[in-house]
Design a protein around this motif. Structure first.
Motif: not given
Ligand code: SF4
Ligand code: SAH
Length: 429
Positions: A151, A153, A155, A157
């Motif tokens: 991933c 990103k 995030c 959490y």
């Molecule tokens: Fe990626 Fe956020 Fe989805 Fe987790 S919740 S897989 S960090 S985009």
């Protein structure tokens, strides 16, 4: 899944078919597979996904007949509202919800804030009764394939966030993904799959298009995509390839809560993704995380109202579970009651919705699946990701069912559904 009943098409008008299941009728979209009146079909999530030869269908229906009526009676007997000692004011709100589903936000907050055991019982039983009244005992079960834990990103959490260097990453090849779906279809009778991953650009649109097309046509299944941020053009390609549903949570409708846990995207962008999918005609599965930092009951009610406003067919609300390798490691989880209250209020606000019981609820407490199903829920997912990858898809720790073989998970889910009197007829549109 194997726990599935075919229906007979009794009429079709403008791509909407009416399907008969032992005298009960449900509607389903007939744009993916176009049957003739009189043909037998499987429908999933309100879409006809497969045609079945008459001989085969009548054999399956014969085998189901007695069980179908038994399940119906069992659900009816269980979906009863008992006498509870609650205040007049609480009773008025519950009665209004059951009769009109037209609660104000303040009334919904009042329901969500209750901690009184008698009020809780009345709330859960009313939600279960409304589910039974408007949708009968239909329940859908989808398979989820977690095909990559890479991933880009971060995030706050989620254990898959790119800053988590403690996680061994994996990617399934398109062939592996297709094989998993085919095997789950052939051996276990799954008829709907959610393809989920982190935000992983390794998979080009063309690669995903191929996977969707193959799964849709070879398995005769409903395909959900849950891959996060892609352009509207990309989602249109997925739709054209045969995907018909998206699972994209907006996570929180409160921009402050949202930006506190996302430093690389805005709530506006996330909502735009959902609106794009809606414009393309996807079935929308969305919702929020319950228990994010600083979230109040008022915020959850805003999340529920937004979900309804978005024209969502499937509500996906589940508990936030802290992951040790994230900035929210020390945040506490929400209570079981808060999650169940959210599902129950969702049911009262949107009686005909599909309301998903998440694996996170089952992880929060082992009996979460059963409790969710008797508090308004009527949709489930079973993880069909290969065993060697399941543990690595650690969005939160100790995910329920990670150690179970798929066959075991299917068996226990079927037993649970039978014990609750739920039948695998489609929920319709
Ligand atoms: Fe990626 Fe956020 Fe989805 Fe987790 S919740 S897989 S960090 S985009
Ligand atoms: N990357 C895609 C899909 C995978 S994540 C996306 O973000 O949409 C799927 C869902 O997992 C997210 O929407 C989020 O709500 C949930 N999730 C992530 N971390 C979680 C946690 N710690 N506890 C509970 N759910 C979590």
């Amino acid at each position: 899944m194997c726990y599935a009943i075919p229906g007979k098409v009794v009429s079709i008008e403008k791509d909407i078919a009416v399907i008969d299941y032992f005298g009960e009728t449900k509607k389903a979209r007939a744009d993916l597979v176009t049957p003739q009146v009189g043909e037998y079909v499987y429908a999933q999530g309100g879409f006809i996904v497969n045609l079945i030869p008459e001989k085969e269908a009548t054999k399956i229906l014969e085998a189901w007949k007695e069980m179908f009526f038994h399940l119906k009676q069992s659900d009816e007997a269980q979906a009863k509202i008992r006498e509870h000692r609650v205040s007049k004011e609480f009773k008025i709100i519950i009665n209004k919800a059951a009769q009109t589903s037209n609660l104000t936000k303040d009334e919904a907050v009042r329901l969500l804030k209750t901690t009184d055991s008698e009020e809780l019982k009345l709330l859960f039983e009313t939600a279960n009764q409304v589910r039974h009244r408007d949708l009968g005992n239909a329940c859908c079960v989808h398979g989820i394939i977690e095909f990559s834990n890479h991933c880009t990103k971060s995030c706050s959490y989620c254990g898959l966030r790119n800053q988590n260097t403690n996680l061994q990453r994996y990617r399934m090849t398109p062939e592996q993904i297709i094989n998993v779906a085919e095997k789950a279809t052939q051996d276990l009778g799954f008829k709907a799959f959610v393809l989920q991953s982190g935000e992983d650009e390794f998979y080009s649109d063309d690669m995903l298009v191929k996977v969707i097309k193959e799964i849709q046509t070879k398995c005769g299944a409903l395909v959900f995509v849950s891959v996060g941020n892609r352009s509207k053009k990309s989602y249109q390609k997925f739709y054209d390839a045969g995907a018909r549903a998206v699972l994209i949570r907006f996570e929180s409708s409160n921009p402050k809560i949202y930006s506190n846990v996302h430093n690389d995207s805005s709530l506006e962008e996330r909502l735009q993704l959902i609106k794009n999918a809606e414009e393309i005609s996807f079935l929308i599965a969305t919702g929020s995380l319950i228990g994010l930092p600083n979230q109040t009951e008022e915020d959850i009610v805003e999340d529920l109202f937004l979900t309804r406003e978005l024209g969502t067919e499937m509500y996906s609300f589940g508990p936030f579970l802290p992951h040790p390798d994230t900035p929210l490691a020390n945040q506490s989880k929400p209570s079981l009651d808060l999650v169940l209250k959210t599902l129950a209020v969702a049911r009262l606000l949107d009686p005909e919705a599909k309301i998903l019981i998440t694996t996170a609820l089952e992880t929060l407490v082992p009996e979460g699946k059963r409790l969710g199903l008797i508090s308004g829920g009527n949709s489930l997912m079973i993880n069909v990701t290969p065993q060697s990858y399941k543990e690595l898809y650690s969005i939160y720790p100790n995910k329920a069912g990670t150690k179970d073989e798929i066959e075991q998970a299917v068996d226990s889910t079927v037993s649970l559904l039978k014990s609750l009197g739920r039948a695998p007829t489609d929920l319709g549109v």
